[in-house]
Design an enzyme around this catalytic site. Structure first.
Site, PDB file in Angstrom:
ATOM      1  N   PHE A 276       2.068 -35.666 -19.989  1.00 41.99           N
ATOM      2  CA  PHE A 276       1.635 -34.624 -21.440  1.00 41.99           C
ATOM      3  C   PHE A 276       2.403 -33.464 -21.410  1.00 41.99           C
ATOM      4  O   PHE A 276       3.201 -33.051 -20.098  1.00 41.99           O
ATOM      5  CB  PHE A 276       0.104 -35.197 -21.922  1.00 41.99           C
ATOM      6  N   SER A 277       1.434 -32.791 -21.197  1.00 43.06           N
ATOM      7  CA  SER A 277       1.706 -31.671 -20.522  1.00 43.06           C
ATOM      8  C   SER A 277       1.617 -30.517 -19.616  1.00 43.06           C
ATOM      9  O   SER A 277       2.164 -29.824 -19.670  1.00 43.06           O
ATOM     10  CB  SER A 277       0.841 -30.063 -21.806  1.00 43.06           C
ATOM     11  N   ILE A 278       1.207 -31.789 -18.789  1.00 45.20           N
ATOM     12  CA  ILE A 278       1.768 -31.129 -16.921  1.00 45.20           C
ATOM     13  C   ILE A 278       3.749 -30.751 -17.224  1.00 45.20           C
ATOM     14  O   ILE A 278       4.157 -29.868 -16.288  1.00 45.20           O
ATOM     15  CB  ILE A 278       1.386 -32.263 -15.994  1.00 45.20           C
ATOM     16  N   THR A 279       4.412 -31.502 -17.920  1.00 44.30           N
ATOM     17  CA  THR A 279       5.559 -31.249 -18.245  1.00 44.30           C
ATOM     18  C   THR A 279       5.967 -29.957 -18.240  1.00 44.30           C
ATOM     19  O   THR A 279       6.977 -29.960 -18.151  1.00 44.30           O
ATOM     20  CB  THR A 279       6.390 -32.567 -19.722  1.00 44.30           C
ATOM     21  N   LYS A 280       4.905 -29.290 -19.151  1.00 42.75           N
ATOM     22  CA  LYS A 280       5.743 -27.822 -19.777  1.00 42.75           C
ATOM     23  C   LYS A 280       5.322 -26.832 -17.857  1.00 42.75           C
ATOM     24  O   LYS A 280       6.485 -26.824 -18.018  1.00 42.75           O
ATOM     25  CB  LYS A 280       4.193 -27.382 -20.279  1.00 42.75           C
TER      26      LYS A 280
END
Lengths: 435, 435
Positions: free
Chosen positions: A149-153
Site C-alpha cells: 500500500f502506501s509504503i510505495t510512496k
C-alpha cells in the site's frame, strides 16, 4: 458489519478513519485464510473463490489471502532483484511475544497480542542488523511479496530525493517542467518540492466512506478497482491526474493525498527516463541484495501505481529499512546518498503537519512532519517510518538501532485503527532493547 | 497483409498453418520493438501503446514487445526460483553466425540469417553444458521471462510423468478418477495416458483462421483473449473444459489439441494437491538453480494455463533442457527420474503420429512421435524437443550433446512457418559440433 467488512479501495495511508463507524472487529484468529481454506482446491469452492472483477479480492477477510497474491489478480511490473546472492540477514532470536506494555486504551497487552489485534500477516524485527524476531501467518510467506500500500510512496519519495541529490531533478521547478500535461491541472503551479512533501492544494478526497470521493475514480482509472459495465471514465492514472482541480493553496500545509505520489512517480519517470519499477530495481533492489523480486500493479497501459501499488517481500523491505538506518550504506556500498537520508530524518516543518489536524497519538503526535513521502516523528528517538493502510510499516528507530517491517490486513481502511496500538508496542520494544 | 498481421490467439504449437495464406513477411529488422519505440515514454504515444483489452498485445509487430512483457498485461502466478545461488552456466563462445547451410527452399543461408528470418528474440546454445552462443534482440533480456507458448505443455507433461514415476498418478486410470467434473465431457472415457500423449478424440479446433474454432472460446474463457461487451461464455478454463464434446475415438491416433494440456494440468493439480506453478517451482525451478523466476498466466480464478501460459527466462529454460539431456541429473542432484527422461526419449508409436498427416519435413518428418507432451524425432541423433507457436523451442540433441533454447515472435501462428528452416540450422550446427 457487512459494510465495514467491505473495506473499499485500499491505496492510501490516510491517518484518519473518516466517518467510518468502528464496529466490533472480528477475532483475527477466525479470519486466518488458511483455516478458512480461501482459494484452496482446483478450482476453489465458489464461496471461497477470490476474484478481481467482482470485488471479492478487497473484501475482508478475503484480503488476508489477496494481499499476498495481488499479481494473481491484476497485471504487474517486476522489480528485479538481479542475479547476485542475497545479502546476509543474520538471526539472533529474542523471545518477544510476552513483552508487555499498555495499549492505546491504557490496558495491559503483549507483543504477541498486539500483532494479533492488528491482523498482522508478517513481521520482521532487526536490532543492530540482526533478525531478533520474524513471523508469518496465514497466507504470508517469506518469498511472497505482500501488498505494501502506501509504503510505495516512501520508495517513490526516496527515488525522487536521490534524483534531486544527483541534480537530475530540481525540487524548486514547477511540476509542469517535467510533466507539461499537468499544466492545466491542480499541479500546474505547484513545485516538485510541494509534491514531495504533500503540501498541495488539490481536490482529492481519500474518504473511503464516500462513494463520490476521488479515491474511487483514481482506483477505477488505474485498474485497482473493477469498473462497472459501460464505464466511460479515465482509463489510466495519467488520464485521471490531468483532470484534478485545485482546491486551496499549495504550500499552505500538509494534506495527505495519494494523487501527489502518482504525480511524483510521473515526475520521477520523466526526470530519469526510466519506469519506477526499473529505477527501483537498479537503484535499490539489486543493490541491497534482495532475496526476492517485488512488483508494482500497473494500469491498462503499463503505468505503475506509485501511490500504493507495490507488493514487496518482507525481508527485503527490512533490508531497505536497515540500509536507510545506516545512512544509505548497506551490503558493502553507499546505495542512497547520506544527504538524502539526512534530509528525510531532518523532516519538514511540523507546523505544516499540524494543519492536517491529526489527534495527538503515537504515530501522529505533535511535532510530526512529512518529508520526501516519509513520516518523521521528531521524537527523542528520531523515529521515522513508511506506512500503508491496513497496517503496513517500515519503522526505523535510530536511537534503539531498530528496524521493523510489518505487513497486515486490518479490516479497517484507516491507519488510526492500528498505528496507535502498534506504535506503543514498537516503542516498548525499543525501550527493552536499549536496557 | 493486415489480416496476417493480427496473428490471433497464440496458445498452441499446432504444426499446420491451416488455411492461412502466407503473404510476404515483413523484414524482421523493420519490426524491432526498440527501434519502433513500442511502449516507450510515460505514457507511450497512442500508436505505440500496447494494451490487453483492445487486442493490440497480440498484433504483430507489437508481439515483439508483448511476448517479453506478458505479466504487465494480465494476472500471473509466480514460479519461484528459491533463494539459493544460480547454478553455473560456463561460457565458451563460438562464432556461429557464419555457419552456412541450405534452407527449406534449398537456398544457402547462415545461422545469423536463420535467426533473423525466424524473428528470434533470444537464443542460447549449450554444447556439453557450456554456453557456446547467446543472443538477445529487441525487447528480450536475459532476466525477462518470455512467452513460452506450448513449451508450457512439455513442462506439464514432465511433471505428470514424474507423478506417474512416483506412483502418485495412474496413467491407466480414467481422467474422471482425478477430475470427476469431466465425467460427462469428451474426457469422460479417456485415460490419463491418452491425455498425456494426445490421442484424444475431442471436438477442438486449433485453426486460428476460423473465428468459430474452439481455440477462441478457450482463450476468452481463460483470460488469454479479451472478451466482447456482454460476454456470457465460460469465465474459467475449467468451465470451458467440462463442456468439450467427443469427436472420434480416443487412442486412435495423435491429434494436437491444447485442451489436452489444460486437462492434464488439472489432473496434475488434483493428483499432487498443488498448483502447477508451485509444483514447477518445487520440483524443477528451485532444483535446477534457476537465475530468475518464471510465471504462468492465470484465469479469473487463479488457474494457470497449462496449455500455453508459461513465460520463462531463456537461460533457465536452457538449464532445464540440459538437465533433461543429462537424464534428469543437474546441479548436483537427480531432479527428474531417469526413467521419466527415458520414457520421453523412447517416445510413443510413430504410427499414431503419422495419422496427424504432417508433411515430411524437419521437425515433423516420418518416424516422429509425441510422448508426455514432448515431440520425439526418433532420428539418428535421437533429438526431441518442446515447441511453442511463433518459434519457441527447447531442442535437445543427445548425440551432439547439444541443447538449444529459443524464443521468437514470428508473425505467423503456425510452427510450419518456422520449424523447417530453424531445424535445418540446428541440424547443421549439430554436425559442426560433432566434427
Amino acid at each position: 458489519m457487512k459494510k465495514m467488512m467491505f473495506a473499499l479501495l485500499a491505496v492510501t495511508a490516510a491517518g484518519t478513519v473518516h466517518a467510518q463507524a468502528q464496529p466490533a472487529l472480528p477475532d483475527p484468529a477466525t479470519t486466518d485464510p488458511t483455516s478458512l481454506q480461501l482459494m484452496q482446491g482446483f478450482p476453489p469452492p465458489a464461496n471461497r473463490t477470490i476474484r478481481f472483477a467482482d470485488g471479492t479480492y478487497y473484501q475482508f477477510p478475503k484480503t488476508r489471502w489477496s494481499f499476498s497474491h495481488i499479481r494473481e489478480l491484476v497485471p504487474t511490473a517486476n522489480v528485479w532483484r538481479g542475479t547476485g546472492p542475497a545479502s546476509p540477514l543474520p538471526a539472533a532470536p529474542m523471545a518477544l511475544d510476552t513483552l508487555s506494555f499498555l495499549d492505546d486504551k491504557g490496558q495491559p497487552t503483549t507483543w504477541a497480542e498486539m500483532l494479533n489485534r492488528t491482523y498482522t500477516d508478517s513481521i520482521i524485527v532487526l536490532h543492530r542488523g540482526k533478525v531478533v524476531y520474524e513471523k508469518y501467518t496465514g497466507a504470508a510467506q517469506p518469498y511472497l511479496p505482500h501488498s505494501a500500500f502506501s509504503i510505495t510512496k516512501s520508495f517513490v519519495g526516496t527515488l525522487a530525493a536521490m534524483l534531486v541529490a544527483e541534480g537530475a531533478l530540481d525540487p524548486s521547478a514547477l511540476v509542469s517542467k517535467y510533466v507539461p500535461e499537468l499544466k492545466d491541472s491542480a499541479y500546474g503551479d505547484a513545485t516538485v518540492r510541494q509534491v514531495m512533501d504533500m503540501t498541495i492544494g488539490v481536490r482529492y478526497s481519500e474518504n473511503y466512506a464516500d462513494p463520490k470521493a476521488e479515491v474511487w475514480d483514481y482506483g477505477r482509472a488505474g485498474g485497482m478497482a473493477p469498473v462497472p459495465p459501460g464505464y466511460n471514465g479515465p482509463k489510466t492514472f495519467y488520464e485521471f491526474l490531468v483532470n484534478l482541480k485545485k482546491e486551496g493553496e499549495h504550500g499552505a500545509g500538509f494534506a495527505y493525498k495519494t494523487s501527489n505520489a502518482e504525480v511524483l512517480a510521473w515526475i520521477v519517470k520523466r526526470a530519469s527516463g526510466k519506469s519506477v519499477a526499473t529505477l527501483m530495481s537498479e537503484r535499490i533492489w539489486q543493490k541491497i541484495g534482495a532475496e526476492n523480486d517485488g512488483y508494482f500493479q500497473v494500469d491498462s497501459v503499463g503505468t505503475e501505481s506509485g501511490g500504493g501499488g507495490a507488493s514487496l517481500p518482507l525481508r527485503d523491505m527490512a533490508r531497505f529499512g536497515e540500509m536507510i538506518r545506516l545512512d544509505g550504506k548497506f551490503n558493502g556500498q553507499q546505495i542512497v546518498p547520506k544527504a538524502v537520508v539526512d534530509d528525510i530524518r531532518k523532516g519538514a516543518d511540523p507546523a505544516d503537519f499540524a494543519k492536517a489536524g491529526y489527534p495527538n497519538v503515537p504515530g501522529y503526535g505533535k511535532g510530526y512532519s512529512y518529508r520526501n513521502m516519509w513520516w518523521v516523528s521528531h521524537n527523542a528517538h528520531g523515529t521515522f517510518d513508511a506506512r500503508g493502510i491496513h497496517g503496513q510499516r517500515i519503522y526505523i528507530d535510530p536511537k534503539a538501532e531498530l528496524v521493523i517491517a510489518k505487513f497486515s490486513s486490518h479490516p479497517l481502511a484507516g491507519n488510526m485503527a492500528n498505528i496507535p496500538l502498534t506504535d506503543r508496542g514498537f516503542m516498548a520494544l525499543a525501550e527493552q532493547l536499549m536496557k
